[in-house]
Design an enzyme around this catalytic site. Structure first.
Site, PDB file in Angstrom:
ATOM      1  N   LYS A  22       0.838  -1.210   0.000  1.00 42.35           N
ATOM      2  CA  LYS A  22       0.000   0.000   0.000  1.00 42.35           C
ATOM      3  C   LYS A  22       0.866   1.250   0.000  1.00 42.35           C
ATOM      4  CE  LYS A  22      -1.744   1.876   3.985  1.00 42.35           C
ATOM      5  NZ  LYS A  22      -1.488   3.315   4.094  1.00 42.35           N
ATOM      6  N   ASN A  23       1.834   1.290   0.913  1.00 43.94           N
ATOM      7  CA  ASN A  23       2.579   2.551   1.057  1.00 43.94           C
ATOM      8  C   ASN A  23       3.533   2.815  -0.105  1.00 43.94           C
ATOM      9  OD1 ASN A  23       1.138   3.194   3.288  1.00 43.94           O
ATOM     10  ND2 ASN A  23       2.675   2.527   4.769  1.00 43.94           N
ATOM     11  N   ARG A  91      -4.481   9.750   2.860  1.00 41.42           N
ATOM     12  CA  ARG A  91      -3.306  10.555   3.211  1.00 41.42           C
ATOM     13  C   ARG A  91      -2.484  10.909   1.967  1.00 41.42           C
ATOM     14  NH1 ARG A  91      -2.392  13.625   7.164  1.00 41.42           N
ATOM     15  NH2 ARG A  91      -0.255  14.304   7.155  1.00 41.42           N
ATOM     16  N   CYS A 115      -5.497   7.997   8.391  1.00 40.13           N
ATOM     17  CA  CYS A 115      -5.801   7.570   9.757  1.00 40.13           C
ATOM     18  C   CYS A 115      -5.501   8.677  10.763  1.00 40.13           C
ATOM     19  CB  CYS A 115      -4.959   6.350  10.117  1.00 40.13           C
ATOM     20  SG  CYS A 115      -5.415   4.873   9.230  1.00 40.13           S
ATOM     21  N   ARG A 120       0.418  14.289  12.539  1.00 38.80           N
ATOM     22  CA  ARG A 120       0.669  14.075  11.108  1.00 38.80           C
ATOM     23  C   ARG A 120       0.914  15.392  10.359  1.00 38.80           C
ATOM     24  NH1 ARG A 120      -2.031   8.872   8.574  1.00 38.80           N
ATOM     25  NH2 ARG A 120       0.111   8.675   7.876  1.00 38.80           N
ATOM     26  N   ASP A 123       4.858  20.017   7.587  1.00 38.59           N
ATOM     27  CA  ASP A 123       5.654  21.250   7.469  1.00 38.59           C
ATOM     28  C   ASP A 123       6.987  21.023   6.743  1.00 38.59           C
ATOM     29  OD1 ASP A 123       5.965  19.684   9.832  1.00 38.59           O
ATOM     30  OD2 ASP A 123       7.174  21.244  10.766  1.00 38.59           O
ATOM     31  N   ASP A 304       3.866   0.608  11.991  1.00 45.31           N
ATOM     32  CA  ASP A 304       2.653   0.011  11.407  1.00 45.31           C
ATOM     33  C   ASP A 304       2.418  -1.420  11.888  1.00 45.31           C
ATOM     34  OD1 ASP A 304       2.413   2.372  10.042  1.00 45.31           O
ATOM     35  OD2 ASP A 304       3.180   1.599   8.144  1.00 45.31           O
ATOM     36  N   ILE A 326       6.691   7.288  16.933  1.00 45.59           N
ATOM     37  CA  ILE A 326       6.441   7.992  15.663  1.00 45.59           C
ATOM     38  C   ILE A 326       5.148   8.815  15.735  1.00 45.59           C
ATOM     39  CG2 ILE A 326       6.267   7.756  13.131  1.00 45.59           C
ATOM     40  CD1 ILE A 326       8.896   6.550  14.156  1.00 45.59           C
ATOM     41  N   ARG A 396      -8.950   0.023   3.270  1.00 47.75           N
ATOM     42  CA  ARG A 396      -7.988   0.939   2.657  1.00 47.75           C
ATOM     43  C   ARG A 396      -6.632   0.273   2.454  1.00 47.75           C
ATOM     44  NH1 ARG A 396      -6.910   4.957   6.413  1.00 47.75           N
ATOM     45  NH2 ARG A 396      -5.069   4.942   5.131  1.00 47.75           N
TER      46      ARG A 396
HETATM   47  N1  EPU Z   1       6.225  14.771  10.658  1.00 45.78           N
HETATM   48  C1  EPU Z   1       6.326  16.121  10.932  1.00 45.78           C
HETATM   49  N2  EPU Z   1       6.443  16.996   9.886  1.00 45.78           N
HETATM   50  C2  EPU Z   1       6.471  16.578   8.603  1.00 45.78           C
HETATM   51  C3  EPU Z   1       6.364  15.199   8.313  1.00 45.78           C
HETATM   52  C4  EPU Z   1       6.242  14.306   9.375  1.00 45.78           C
HETATM   53  O1  EPU Z   1       6.315  16.541  12.097  1.00 45.78           O
HETATM   54  O2  EPU Z   1       6.544  17.422   7.696  1.00 45.78           O
HETATM   55  C5  EPU Z   1       6.046  13.821  11.761  1.00 45.78           C
HETATM   56  C6  EPU Z   1       4.608  13.259  11.733  1.00 45.78           C
HETATM   57  O3  EPU Z   1       3.723  14.094  12.465  1.00 45.78           O
HETATM   58  C7  EPU Z   1       4.768  11.890  12.350  1.00 45.78           C
HETATM   59  C8  EPU Z   1       6.207  11.488  11.977  1.00 45.78           C
HETATM   60  O4  EPU Z   1       6.865  12.699  11.563  1.00 45.78           O
HETATM   61  O5  EPU Z   1       4.676  11.983  13.745  1.00 45.78           O
HETATM   62  C9  EPU Z   1       6.302  10.421  10.895  1.00 45.78           C
HETATM   63  O6  EPU Z   1       5.746  10.878   9.720  1.00 45.78           O
HETATM   64  P1  EPU Z   1       6.133  10.353   8.268  1.00 45.78           P
HETATM   65  O7  EPU Z   1       6.079  11.538   7.375  1.00 45.78           O
HETATM   66  O8  EPU Z   1       7.382   9.528   8.282  1.00 45.78           O
HETATM   67  O9  EPU Z   1       4.928   9.381   7.973  1.00 45.78           O
HETATM   68  P2  EPU Z   1       3.877   9.483   6.808  1.00 45.78           P
HETATM   69  O10 EPU Z   1       4.573   9.725   5.523  1.00 45.78           O
HETATM   70  O11 EPU Z   1       2.745  10.353   7.194  1.00 45.78           O
HETATM   71  C10 EPU Z   1       4.059   6.937   6.138  1.00 45.78           C
HETATM   72  C11 EPU Z   1       3.073   5.839   5.963  1.00 45.78           C
HETATM   73  C12 EPU Z   1       2.559   5.424   7.330  1.00 45.78           C
HETATM   74  C13 EPU Z   1       3.720   4.969   8.188  1.00 45.78           C
HETATM   75  C14 EPU Z   1       4.811   6.067   8.243  1.00 45.78           C
HETATM   76  C15 EPU Z   1       6.047   5.633   8.978  1.00 45.78           C
HETATM   77  C16 EPU Z   1       2.104   6.310   3.813  1.00 45.78           C
HETATM   78  C17 EPU Z   1       0.939   6.798   3.026  1.00 45.78           C
HETATM   79  N3  EPU Z   1       1.972   6.306   5.128  1.00 45.78           N
HETATM   80  O12 EPU Z   1       3.336   7.986   6.790  1.00 45.78           O
HETATM   81  O13 EPU Z   1       1.688   4.331   7.112  1.00 45.78           O
HETATM   82  O14 EPU Z   1       3.272   4.726   9.495  1.00 45.78           O
HETATM   83  O15 EPU Z   1       5.156   6.478   6.921  1.00 45.78           O
HETATM   84  O16 EPU Z   1       6.584   4.506   8.390  1.00 45.78           O
HETATM   85  O17 EPU Z   1       3.107   5.903   3.247  1.00 45.78           O
HETATM   86  C18 EPU Z   1      -0.066   2.866   7.656  1.00 45.78           C
HETATM   87  O18 EPU Z   1       0.202   2.236   6.626  1.00 45.78           O
HETATM   88  O19 EPU Z   1      -0.865   2.408   8.523  1.00 45.78           O
HETATM   89  C19 EPU Z   1       0.553   4.148   7.893  1.00 45.78           C
HETATM   90  C20 EPU Z   1       0.091   5.019   8.776  1.00 45.78           C
END
Ligand code: EPU
Length: 417
Positions: A22-23, A91, A115, A120, A123, A304, A326, A396
């Site tokens: 998925k990701n 997302r 989710c 999340r 910035d 995850d 995280i 999803r």
């Molecule tokens: N964060 C910030 N600022 C940013 C970006 C991230 O503060 O600009 C913080 C977030 O608030 C969070 C942490 O950094 O606390 C991690 O965020 P990250 O950007 O790494 O995660 P993401 O891209 O939102 C993806 C996956 C998630 C998975 C995470 C970590 C997708 C669509 N989602 O999320 O998948 O948990 O990486 O591996 O790829 C899931 O599949 O259930 C899922 C939530």
């Protein structure tokens, strides 16, 4: 709304084939619009993909499926505002920020969905775009307008190796003028899959699988093909099902090297599993030892898989802990597990799981995708019937969940209201 019903305590035996990640796919589809004609193989059957198809339709991008291969053609594409109707469905809608900014130097998009497991923030994505010469206007309600007269390469340091920021900045940088570096980039396998796809279109990127990426912008991308990597989180979820209820349950078509930290914890617990080249054979395990888990970025223990493994911790003899580093709000599964008979205490970013406990079927609600997976695992082990409501989160991310589990002996079915 649809519900899933499960009668627990069935033995699971046979093979479960893992789908594409998925990701990965949720970044590969937005990336496809940077090129003209692409093919993405091994696309999973999940609603996140269906919602990305809605965005492709809306942007006048043509696509067709041949089994699980997705062919995308962007020759008639139009850059339009991605309104909240489209953006809030998942997302990854926000990957159109980087992709449309890269392709058209302008994007107008509403806030993403996904989710509700924490703040999340995004910035880092926006600051990175600004460093590349873009301006961001948020004066219009619910719209981010990001544009650049010229998008130019920049040296970007991420305060945290964010998966989303790394994807979005890669998508913008491949068509920017000059060189972009991303320091402290995420090195998750899904990022590697995206980099391979972009390179197949003609992008110049160095540093795959490391935390330092160097992107030399090119003026045009064309063609491209990629096979989606196996979903390591789906694999982990079914491996847990096998350790709780399996009799030679084989989880097939996986990449064991993407699950090293997960296997380390299972070994520490004394679980029964055998790693083959592209599969894992699992068996119901007893006398499991308690463990302490801390979620980390890749290659650490994946956040995850934190909620799914909590269900297995209920079977350990003693107190296990899980510290979530995280996300701020990723323990919503524990409330329902406790209603089913678990003894879990939440204290800030850590939970204390006191095992072993016996679970009983109940009516429980899916608050987010991986909480849903944790409840499916609990239902498969519980005595009696469990009803899982609000299953849209599960659909999803888990391709053909019900048929995959029924085929190996689970009593699980969908009920329409
Ligand atoms: N964060 C910030 N600022 C940013 C970006 C991230 O503060 O600009 C913080 C977030 O608030 C969070 C942490 O950094 O606390 C991690 O965020 P990250 O950007 O790494 O995660 P993401 O891209 O939102 C993806 C996956 C998630 C998975 C995470 C970590 C997708 C669509 N989602 O999320 O998948 O948990 O990486 O591996 O790829 C899931 O599949 O259930 C899922 C939530």
């Amino acid at each position: 709304m649809d519900k899933i019903k499960v009668i627990g305590e069935q033995i699971l035996s046979g093979k479960i084939h893992i789908s594409g990640s998925k990701n990965s796919v949720v970044s590969l589809i937005p990336a496809a619009i940077l090129s003209d004609n692409v093919v993405i193989e091994k696309v999973p059957n999940i609603s996140d993909v269906k919602n990305l198809e809605l965005i492709l339709d809306y942007l006048n991008v043509s696509y067709k499926f041949d089994n699980d291969s997705l062919f995308i053609n962007t020759s008639d594409m139009i850059n339009k505002d991605i309104t909240s109707f489209y953006s809030t469905k998942l997302r990854a809608s926000y990957y159109f920020m980087g992709a449309l900014l890269g392709k058209y130097k302008k994007v107008r998009i509403s806030l993403p969905g996904g989710c509700e497991i924490g703040r999340r923030a995004f910035d880092f994505h926006l600051k990175g775009f600004e460093k590349m010469g873009a301006t961001i206007d948020t004066s219009e309600k619910d719209i981010f307008e990001i544009k650049a007269d010229r998008l130019v390469g920049a040296d970007i340091h991420l305060p945290f190796p964010s998966v989303g920021a790394t994807v979005n900045l890669l998508l913008a940088a491949v068509l920017a003028e000059g060189e972009t570096t991303i320091n402290n980039a995420a090195s998750e396998p899904e990022i590697g899959n995206l980099i391979e796809f972009l390179i197949s279109m003609g992008a110049k990127i160095e540093g795959k699988d490391t935390n330092y990426l160097r992107i030399e912008g090119v003026s045009n991308l064309s063609g491209g093909s990629i096979k989606v990597i196996p979903d390591r989180i789906e694999a982990g979820t079914y491996i847990l099902a096998g350790i709780m209820n399996g009799d030679n349950l084989e989880i097939c078509d996986i990449r064991p090297d993407h699950l090293t930290s997960f296997f380390d914890k299972l070994s520490e617990m004394g679980a029964s599993f055998e790693i083959k080249e592209n599969s894992v054979i699992t068996n119901k395990s007893i006398h499991l030892k308690p463990v302490n888990i801390v979620t980390e970025v890749y290659p650490g223990f994946a956040t995850d898989l934190q909620q799914p493994i909590t269900t297995l911790l209920l079977m350990c003899n003693g107190v296990s802990t899980v510290k979530e580093t995280i996300y701020e709000n990723r323990f919503q599964n524990t409330k329902y597990l406790n209603e089913m008979g678990a003894d879990i205490k939440v204290d800030g970013d850590t939970i204390y799981v006191n095992g072993p406990t016996k679970l009983n079927g109940k009516v429980v609600r899916t608050s987010d995708l991986r909480a849903g997976a944790a409840l499916i695992l609990a239902a498969l082990s519980a005595h009696g019937e469990t009803t899982i409501t609000d299953i849209r989160h599960l659909l999803r991310g888990y391709s053909d969940l019900i048929s995959k589990l029924s085929n190996v002996g689970a009593k699980i079915w969908l009920e329409n209201e």
